[in-house]
Design a protein around this motif. Structure first.
Motif, short mmCIF file in Angstrom:
data_model
loop_
_atom_site.label_atom_id
_atom_site.label_comp_id
_atom_site.label_asym_id
_atom_site.label_seq_id
_atom_site.Cartn_x
_atom_site.Cartn_y
_atom_site.Cartn_z
N SER A 157 0.86 -1.18 0.00
CA SER A 157 0.00 0.00 0.00
C SER A 157 0.90 1.23 0.00
O SER A 157 1.90 1.27 0.72
CB SER A 157 -0.90 0.02 1.24
N PHE A 158 0.55 2.23 -0.79
CA PHE A 158 1.34 3.45 -0.85
C PHE A 158 1.24 4.27 0.44
O PHE A 158 2.08 5.12 0.70
CB PHE A 158 0.90 4.32 -2.02
N THR A 159 0.21 3.98 1.25
CA THR A 159 -0.03 4.81 2.42
C THR A 159 -0.01 4.01 3.74
O THR A 159 -0.53 4.47 4.75
CB THR A 159 -1.38 5.55 2.29
N VAL A 160 0.59 2.81 3.69
CA VAL A 160 0.80 2.03 4.91
C VAL A 160 2.22 1.49 4.89
O VAL A 160 2.51 0.50 4.21
CB VAL A 160 -0.21 0.88 5.06
N ALA A 250 -11.85 17.83 -3.11
CA ALA A 250 -11.85 16.48 -2.55
C ALA A 250 -13.27 16.04 -2.19
O ALA A 250 -13.66 14.89 -2.41
CB ALA A 250 -10.95 16.42 -1.33
N ARG A 251 -14.05 16.98 -1.64
CA ARG A 251 -15.44 16.66 -1.28
C ARG A 251 -16.28 16.42 -2.52
O ARG A 251 -17.08 15.48 -2.57
CB ARG A 251 -16.02 17.81 -0.46
N ASP A 259 -4.89 7.53 -0.74
CA ASP A 259 -4.10 7.77 -1.95
C ASP A 259 -4.72 8.88 -2.79
O ASP A 259 -4.05 9.81 -3.23
CB ASP A 259 -4.01 6.49 -2.82
N GLU A 260 -6.04 8.76 -3.01
CA GLU A 260 -6.75 9.75 -3.83
C GLU A 260 -6.69 11.13 -3.20
O GLU A 260 -6.54 12.13 -3.89
CB GLU A 260 -8.22 9.32 -4.01
N LEU A 261 -6.84 11.17 -1.87
CA LEU A 261 -6.81 12.46 -1.18
C LEU A 261 -5.45 13.14 -1.36
O LEU A 261 -5.39 14.34 -1.65
CB LEU A 261 -7.10 12.26 0.31
#
Length: 362
Positions: A157-160, A250-251, A259-261
């Motif tokens: 995961s790119f964010t873990v 973002a909303r 990742d998207e955020l």
């Protein structure tokens, strides 16, 4: 340096294939050893930028099945264009690599904050589609650099906890939102971002007012003495200001994962600090504050190969350097049976330790 680096790459590809090359470039100690081997001091400035620049040049001139994009400063901004050219050559999906490049840079500037500003980004790709990223940041206050290593085969995961390794001096704390301990933080952050940005802004302004002595009418349990420590931590990393346009986008896009955020244009370090402050003091949800550095930069032993450009442990010995290149050129022409002899030589030097009294900072 180019000659020796090219010979090392040739031997690596012959022995371990392109995957082996990428795996080693993604190892902080191996990378540091390589730049020492080719003539950089153990702590020289330019170790990362010069070494990756030389590797990129060698890979451009010789077809090893690996290519490199990006570099220092302005060159890093050429990464998307260069990745398209590489992808065309290897018949890969360029857009996926460009997205990966952007996300990797965002993680090490936004999701992980330690006071280091990225100024170097090099993206290595092989013909099978594997990749390694070596990027570096500078802390202008202490004038120290930190190097981040990524390897596609290690990224679940790119964010873990995505890094293969991080080389640098371990800080007392770091705003680390990609730790395994930050999963609840990431989930809550996405929930908050889905709300009206004006609500987040009001909460942030209330928190800032508290630092000037204002006490809210409603008592929140998280408000206690530790708020002072937290404010100081955030302030040491920079301002905490919301980019309302980025959060509104973002909303509107209903981002569904971290990742998207991170890839939202305009969502930078300052905005994440502001959001994190709100999460900690209003919602009692926390990121990790553990610095994920894995390797201090110090394979000093390898500077004894040919010396260092700044003279530590001794100035580069050109005669020795030429002799080494000549030996390596002969070696790459040899068959595999003869290369076994070299492996025996490595066993002799493996246990050698450098004299402590010769080590000094450059």
């Amino acid at each position: 340096m180019r000659k020796l680096a090219g010979l090392v790459l040739k031997l690596l590809v012959d022995e371990y294939g392109t995957k082996g090359v990428l795996e080693r470039l993604a190892d902080p100690v191996w990378f540091q050893a390589l730049n020492n081997l080719i003539g950089m001091d153990w702590d020289s400035s330019g170790s990362t930028t010069v070494t990756t620049g030389i590797l990129k040049d060698v890979l451009l001139k010789e077809d090893f099945g690996v290519s490199a994009a990006g570099g220092k400063g302005a060159k890093s901004r050429e990464t998307p264009y260069e990745l398209r050219e590489i992808s065309k050559k290897y018949e890969l999906d360029a857009e996926s690599y460009i997205k990966t490049s952007k996300l990797v840079a965002k993680v090490d500037t936004v999701a992980l904050q330690t006071g280091y500003q990225l100024y170097h980004h090099t993206f290595f790709v092989d013909r099978e589609g594997r990749w390694t990223v070596v990027q570096q940041g500078m802390n202008p206050n202490i004038k120290m650099a930190r190097r981040y290593h990524w390897f596609s085969e290690n990224v679940e995961s790119f964010t873990v906890e995505p890094h293969k390794g991080i080389s640098g001096i371990k800080e007392e704390y770091a705003l680390n939102t990609v730790s395994r301990d930050a999963k609840e933080y990431q989930k809550t952050l996405l929930d908050i971002v889905s709300e009206d940005v004006r609500k987040i802004e009001r909460e942030l302004e209330t928190l800032k007012a508290m630092t000037k002595g204002y006490k809210p009418l409603i008592y929140y349990k998280p408000y206690d003495k530790r708020e002072v420590t937290l404010f100081r931590r955030y302030e040491s990393l920079g301002k905490a200001e919301l980019n309302k346009r980025a959060l509104t986008l973002a909303r509107e896009l209903s981002v569904s994962n971290y990742d998207e955020l991170l890839l939202i244009q305009g969502l930078g370090p300052s905005t994440l600090r502001a959001l994190s402050l709100v999460l900690e003091l209003v919602y009692d949800v926390h990121p990790s504050w553990k610095d994920p550095v894995t390797h201090p930069p110090d394979p000093f032993k390898f500077t004894y190969a040919v010396g260092g450009k700044d003279g530590v442990p001794f100035p580069v010995e050109r005669a020795t350097y030429d002799e080494l290149i000549s030996f390596m050129e002969t070696l790459v022409e040899k068959n595999k049976n003869e290369k076994v002899l070299v492996r025996q030589v490595t066993k002799i030097s493996r246990g050698w330790k450098f004299p402590k009294e010769e080590k000094k900072a450059t």
